[in-house]
Design an enzyme around this catalytic site. Structure first.
Site, PDB file in Angstrom:
ATOM      1  N   ASN A 111       0.814  -1.084   0.066  1.00 57.54           N
ATOM      2  CA  ASN A 111       0.126   0.042  -0.143  1.00 57.54           C
ATOM      3  C   ASN A 111       0.849   1.045   0.040  1.00 57.54           C
ATOM      4  OD1 ASN A 111      -1.952   1.996   0.546  1.00 57.54           O
ATOM      5  ND2 ASN A 111      -2.343   1.327   2.638  1.00 57.54           N
ATOM      6  N   LYS A 135      -0.056   4.251  -0.556  1.00 58.23           N
ATOM      7  CA  LYS A 135      -0.576   5.615   0.089  1.00 58.23           C
ATOM      8  C   LYS A 135      -0.436   6.817  -0.706  1.00 58.23           C
ATOM      9  CE  LYS A 135      -0.213   3.418   4.388  1.00 58.23           C
ATOM     10  NZ  LYS A 135      -0.283   3.347   5.845  1.00 58.23           N
ATOM     11  N   HIS A 167      -9.711   1.201   4.376  1.00 54.88           N
ATOM     12  CA  HIS A 167      -8.305   1.233   5.205  1.00 54.88           C
ATOM     13  C   HIS A 167      -8.646   2.115   6.241  1.00 54.88           C
ATOM     14  CE1 HIS A 167      -4.510   2.429   6.032  1.00 54.88           C
ATOM     15  NE2 HIS A 167      -3.971   1.369   5.602  1.00 54.88           N
ATOM     16  N   GLU A 186      -7.165   4.614   7.381  1.00 54.91           N
ATOM     17  CA  GLU A 186      -7.221   6.093   7.016  1.00 54.91           C
ATOM     18  C   GLU A 186      -8.234   6.530   6.327  1.00 54.91           C
ATOM     19  OE1 GLU A 186      -3.246   5.729   5.195  1.00 54.91           O
ATOM     20  OE2 GLU A 186      -2.277   5.079   7.166  1.00 54.91           O
ATOM     21  N   GLU A 212      -5.439  -5.023  10.303  1.00 52.57           N
ATOM     22  CA  GLU A 212      -4.327  -4.007  10.490  1.00 52.57           C
ATOM     23  C   GLU A 212      -4.667  -3.259  11.750  1.00 52.57           C
ATOM     24  OE1 GLU A 212      -2.254  -2.842   6.749  1.00 52.57           O
ATOM     25  OE2 GLU A 212      -4.110  -1.518   6.720  1.00 52.57           O
ATOM     26  N   GLY A 245       2.065   2.426  10.457  1.00 52.05           N
ATOM     27  CA  GLY A 245       3.029   3.685  10.427  1.00 52.05           C
ATOM     28  C   GLY A 245       3.932   3.820  11.819  1.00 52.05           C
ATOM     29  N   SER A 258       3.209  -2.120  10.466  1.00 53.06           N
ATOM     30  CA  SER A 258       4.857  -2.122  10.601  1.00 53.06           C
ATOM     31  C   SER A 258       5.508  -3.589  10.528  1.00 53.06           C
ATOM     32  CB  SER A 258       5.174  -1.680  12.113  1.00 53.06           C
ATOM     33  OG  SER A 258       4.540  -0.275  12.230  1.00 53.06           O
ATOM     34  N   GLY A 274       3.033  -1.185   4.315  1.00 54.42           N
ATOM     35  CA  GLY A 274       2.728   0.549   3.779  1.00 54.42           C
ATOM     36  C   GLY A 274       4.412   0.689   3.690  1.00 54.42           C
ATOM     37  N   GLY A 275       4.875   1.459   4.725  1.00 53.51           N
ATOM     38  CA  GLY A 275       6.262   2.338   4.899  1.00 53.51           C
ATOM     39  C   GLY A 275       7.374   1.345   4.029  1.00 53.51           C
TER      40      GLY A 275
HETATM   41  P1  PGA Z   1       2.758   0.353   7.698  1.00 46.45           P
HETATM   42  O1  PGA Z   1       1.150   0.652   7.004  1.00 46.45           O
HETATM   43  O2  PGA Z   1       3.184  -1.092   6.953  1.00 46.45           O
HETATM   44  O3  PGA Z   1       3.388   1.581   7.234  1.00 46.45           O
HETATM   45  O4  PGA Z   1       2.616   0.122   9.054  1.00 46.45           O
HETATM   46  C1  PGA Z   1       0.471  -0.534   6.651  1.00 46.45           C
HETATM   47  C2  PGA Z   1      -0.708  -0.146   5.860  1.00 46.45           C
HETATM   48  O5  PGA Z   1      -1.404   1.062   6.402  1.00 46.45           O
HETATM   49  O6  PGA Z   1      -1.556  -0.715   5.256  1.00 46.45           O
END
Ligand code: PGA
Length: 249
Positions: free
Chosen positions: A9, A11, A94, A96, A164, A170, A206, A227-228
């Site tokens: 992802n 973002k 998601h 967010e 998640e 994050g 994470s 994500g990151g």
């Molecule tokens: P993250 O994000 O791996 O940066 O924690 C995961 C996500 O939001 O899908």
């Protein structure tokens, strides 16, 4: 062999040039054939993803879509056009989107139906806040997100779930193996109860190259939503290796 799933992802990161550069670098690496790898670039980079990934082992999809495929809905993304462009998957719910764009479980359920009606694969994200976890409300909350989120789902069509925990997204604060194991098994119970026993459950929050192997070994973890650590080819490849170390060669 049941395939594992690794989803990225991105973002609101990367422009078309960076997207192309990432995929050109990615294609030089070797990936285990037992992993289905899906990238979710931002909508302005779909074309770059399609150009670079056509004919490869990798898939791409959208981070969001609207419930309608066309019409007077300024700023929205059409799942039908995602399909026409070559996308195969769409993320929905998601945290967010739920937090910043106030998306409800009912609205997400409508999106899921739109996606399945097009024979695209929805990836429904669920997860509790830290307050909910500390108040012992995790299962109750997941139960509602899953039951309402899947209320319009077609049992005969593909669907992926991503768990998640919001407090692990994050933040660098990854859920412990025990927490992931317990929560994935609760999610499995919920899915069994409502008649979706075969839905793969990904863990997200994470995930990094150095914790991927341990998390991948947890029962009912079918893969990851990252994500990151998906923004750099090296860290993403490391996660893929962690996941594939459990598959036979
Ligand atoms: P993250 O994000 O791996 O940066 O924690 C995961 C996500 O939001 O899908």
């Amino acid at each position: 062999m049941v395939k594992k799933i690794l989803a990225a992802n991105w973002k609101l990161n990367k422009n078309p040039t960076q997207t192309k550069a990432f995929f050109q670098e990615l294609k030089k690496q070797t990936f285990h054939s037992g992993i289905t790898t899906i990238f979710f670039p931002s909508a302005t980079c779909f074309e770059s993803a399609q150009t670079e990934l056509l004919g490869t082992q990798f898939f791409w999809g959208a981070q969001n879509c609207y419930t309608q495929n066309q019409g007077a809905f300024t700023g929205e993304i059409s799942a039908q056009v995602v399909k026409e462009m070559g996308g195969g998957y769409i993320l929905i719910g998601h945290s967010e989107r739920r937090q910043y764009f106030l998306e409800s479980d009912e609205f997400i359920a409508q999106k899921l139906k739109t996606i399945q009606d097009l024979n695209l694969v929805p990836m429904l994200c669920v997860g509790e806040s830290l307050e909910q976890r500390e108040a012992g409300l995790t299962v109750e909350h997941l139960n509602k997100q899953i039951q309402v989120g899947l209320s319009l789902a077609d049992k005969g069509k593909k669907l992926i779930l991503a768990y998640e925990p919001i407090w692990a997204i994050g933040t660098g604060r990854v859920a412990t193996v025990a927490q992931v194991q317990e929560t994935h098994s609760e999610i499995c119970n919920i899915l069994n109860k409502i008649g979706f026993p075969d839905v793969p459950i990904l863990y997200g929050g994470s995930v990094k190259a150095d914790n991927a192997k341990e998390l991948a070994s947890v029962k009912h973890v079918s893969g990851f939503l990252v994500g990151g650590a998906s923004l750099e080819v090296s860290s993403f490849t490391g996660i893929s290796q962690g996941l594939s170390s459990l598959l036979s060669q």
